[in-house]
Design a protein around this motif. Structure first.
Motif, short mmCIF file in Angstrom:
data_model
loop_
_atom_site.label_atom_id
_atom_site.label_comp_id
_atom_site.label_asym_id
_atom_site.label_seq_id
_atom_site.Cartn_x
_atom_site.Cartn_y
_atom_site.Cartn_z
N PRO A 161 -75.47 10.47 131.16
CA PRO A 161 -76.92 10.35 130.96
C PRO A 161 -77.61 11.72 131.06
CG PRO A 161 -76.15 8.66 132.46
CD PRO A 161 -74.97 9.56 132.20
N GLU A 162 -77.11 12.61 131.95
CA GLU A 162 -77.73 13.94 132.10
C GLU A 162 -77.58 14.73 130.81
OE1 GLU A 162 -75.57 12.54 134.31
OE2 GLU A 162 -77.15 12.08 135.77
N GLN A 163 -76.42 14.61 130.17
CA GLN A 163 -76.21 15.30 128.89
C GLN A 163 -77.07 14.67 127.80
OE1 GLN A 163 -71.92 14.81 128.72
NE2 GLN A 163 -71.58 16.97 129.21
N MET A 164 -77.06 13.34 127.76
CA MET A 164 -77.82 12.63 126.72
C MET A 164 -79.30 13.00 126.77
SD MET A 164 -77.44 10.68 124.12
CE MET A 164 -78.90 10.71 123.07
N ALA A 165 -79.80 13.23 127.97
CA ALA A 165 -81.23 13.56 128.12
C ALA A 165 -81.57 14.88 127.42
CB ALA A 165 -81.58 13.65 129.61
N ASN A 166 -80.54 15.69 127.13
CA ASN A 166 -80.77 16.98 126.47
C ASN A 166 -80.43 16.97 124.98
OD1 ASN A 166 -81.80 18.90 128.45
ND2 ASN A 166 -79.97 18.29 129.58
N VAL A 167 -80.17 15.79 124.44
CA VAL A 167 -79.83 15.70 123.01
C VAL A 167 -81.06 15.28 122.21
CG1 VAL A 167 -78.44 14.44 121.29
CG2 VAL A 167 -77.43 15.06 123.50
N VAL A 168 -81.22 15.91 121.05
CA VAL A 168 -82.19 15.45 120.06
C VAL A 168 -81.36 14.81 118.95
CG1 VAL A 168 -83.87 16.20 118.32
CG2 VAL A 168 -83.83 17.30 120.58
N VAL A 169 -81.73 13.62 118.53
CA VAL A 169 -81.01 12.95 117.44
C VAL A 169 -81.79 13.16 116.15
CG1 VAL A 169 -80.11 10.73 116.59
CG2 VAL A 169 -80.12 11.20 119.05
N ALA A 170 -81.09 13.42 115.05
CA ALA A 170 -81.76 13.52 113.75
C ALA A 170 -81.14 12.51 112.80
CB ALA A 170 -81.64 14.94 113.19
N TYR A 171 -81.95 11.59 112.32
CA TYR A 171 -81.47 10.65 111.29
C TYR A 171 -81.77 11.26 109.93
CZ TYR A 171 -81.38 6.94 107.87
OH TYR A 171 -81.12 6.23 106.73
N GLU A 172 -80.71 11.52 109.17
CA GLU A 172 -80.88 12.13 107.86
C GLU A 172 -80.06 11.34 106.84
OE1 GLU A 172 -82.04 16.54 108.29
OE2 GLU A 172 -79.88 16.42 108.40
N PRO A 173 -80.69 10.43 106.11
CA PRO A 173 -79.93 9.72 105.07
C PRO A 173 -79.44 10.73 104.04
CG PRO A 173 -82.31 9.24 104.90
CD PRO A 173 -82.12 10.08 106.12
N VAL A 174 -78.14 10.76 103.80
CA VAL A 174 -77.55 11.80 102.94
C VAL A 174 -78.18 11.77 101.54
CG1 VAL A 174 -75.37 12.71 102.01
CG2 VAL A 174 -75.42 11.69 104.29
N TRP A 175 -78.54 10.58 101.08
CA TRP A 175 -79.13 10.43 99.74
C TRP A 175 -80.53 11.02 99.66
CZ3 TRP A 175 -83.35 7.20 100.38
CH2 TRP A 175 -83.32 6.36 101.51
N ALA A 176 -81.11 11.37 100.78
CA ALA A 176 -82.47 11.94 100.77
C ALA A 176 -82.47 13.45 101.02
CB ALA A 176 -83.32 11.24 101.83
N ILE A 177 -81.29 14.01 101.34
CA ILE A 177 -81.26 15.44 101.70
C ILE A 177 -81.24 16.29 100.44
CG2 ILE A 177 -79.92 17.27 102.80
CD1 ILE A 177 -79.05 15.31 104.90
N GLY A 178 -82.27 17.09 100.27
CA GLY A 178 -82.34 18.03 99.15
C GLY A 178 -82.45 17.36 97.79
N THR A 179 -82.73 16.06 97.77
CA THR A 179 -82.75 15.33 96.51
C THR A 179 -84.18 15.04 96.03
OG1 THR A 179 -82.78 13.23 97.70
CG2 THR A 179 -80.61 14.10 97.06
N GLY A 180 -85.14 15.26 96.90
CA GLY A 180 -86.52 14.90 96.56
C GLY A 180 -86.81 13.44 96.85
N LYS A 181 -85.74 12.65 97.13
CA LYS A 181 -85.95 11.23 97.49
C LYS A 181 -86.13 11.13 98.99
CE LYS A 181 -82.80 9.16 94.20
NZ LYS A 181 -81.43 8.71 94.09
N THR A 182 -87.21 10.51 99.41
CA THR A 182 -87.41 10.34 100.86
C THR A 182 -87.23 8.87 101.18
OG1 THR A 182 -89.21 11.86 100.51
CG2 THR A 182 -89.02 10.98 102.70
N ALA A 183 -86.69 8.60 102.37
CA ALA A 183 -86.68 7.20 102.80
C ALA A 183 -88.14 6.76 102.94
CB ALA A 183 -85.97 7.10 104.15
N THR A 184 -88.43 5.51 102.65
CA THR A 184 -89.80 5.05 102.89
C THR A 184 -90.02 5.05 104.40
OG1 THR A 184 -89.17 2.75 103.12
CG2 THR A 184 -89.70 3.51 100.88
#
Ligand code: PEP
Length: 250
Positions: free
Chosen positions: A157-180
């Motif tokens: 839990p001490e480690q987890m408290a220092n993590v930032v999670v990033a959700y990045e749908p691969v189909w939206a990365i650099g494609t101009g398509k954004t998730a709604t």
């Protein structure tokens, strides 16, 4: 209160002089950014120390885009977490889909990278996200849930408290398509729920960023969602005006 973060992943872009110019542009607009939004920049390894010098009197924080899965030694071309830390960086992006896809980074490797990051006092920005075919096959919860469980569930839990999670749908990365915003909120809530199964109330404190063609025009709607705590920005982080424009969206 969860920390709000807007982080810029520069990827393999900019020469040092261009990086300096970009940072100067960001610094010149800092007063437009709400004081509760933390800005992180992730330039290439080669400009980390330079960037650190440039941002030292500002609230901007520095991140690397990767680190090695070993501590030191005969690993030609690799950059260790200790080396990253010595540049002044405090974060490291791990598990970006480009690293998973082009460099074969799997959960086993990412578990070792996580361990290196923590041993050296770096906070991981851990990226998860499904590919287009996985979304179309309605496997996105399974894929993202697996990426969370196989790596983050191994943390204390001490480690987890220092993590930032990033959700990045691969189909939206650099494609101009954004998730709604609904699609993004749905999976951010799922990520938080998955984290709460293991870490309980701590999940409410974890910052979960959205990434994938985020820009000043779509950031306000995305950031208005309950479980979206900011963005990991690629292309738009290379223009100071756009990066700041996104950070202003809160
Ligand atoms: C990224 O690769 O982290 C990213 C979000 O890229 P872009 O904003 O260019 O889609």
């Amino acid at each position: 209160m969860r920390k709000k973060i807007v982080a810029g992943n520069w990827k393999m872009n900019t020469l040092p002089a261009e990086g300096i110019e970009l940072i100067n542009g960001i610094i010149s607009k800092l007063e437009e950014v709400p004081s509760d939004v933390q800005l992180i920049i992730a330039p290439p390894f080669t400009h980390l120390a330079l960037a650190n010098e440039q941002i030292k009197d500002t609230p901007i924080t520095l991140s690397a885009q990767n680190c090695a899965d070993q501590a030191k030694g005969a690993y030609t071309g690799e950059v260790s977490a200790a080396m990253v830390k010595a540049t002044g960086a405090s974060y490291v992006i791990l598990g970006h889909s480009e690293r998973r896809e082009y460099y074969g980074e799997n959960s086993e490797i990412l578990n070792r990278k996580m361990a290196q990051a923590f041993e050296n006092g770096l906070k991981p920005i851990y990226c998860v996200g499904e590919k287009l075919e996985e979304r179309e096959a309605e496997k996105h919860f399974e894929v993202v849930g697996g990426q969370i469980k196989e790596v983050l569930f191994n943390l204390t839990p001490e480690q987890m408290a220092n993590v930032v999670v990033a959700y990045e749908p691969v189909w939206a990365i650099g494609t101009g398509k954004t998730a709604t915003s609904d699609q993004a909120q749905e999976i951010h809530a799922f990520i938080r729920k998955t984290l709460s199964d293991k870490f309980g109330e701590l999940a409410q404190e974890i910052t979960i960023l959205y990434g994938g063609s985020c820009k000043p025009s779509n950031a306000p709607e995305l950031f208005a969602q309950e479980d979206i705590d900011g963005g990991l920005i690629g292309g738009a982080a290379l223009k100071a005006e756009d990066f700041i424009g996104i950070a202003k969206s809160y």
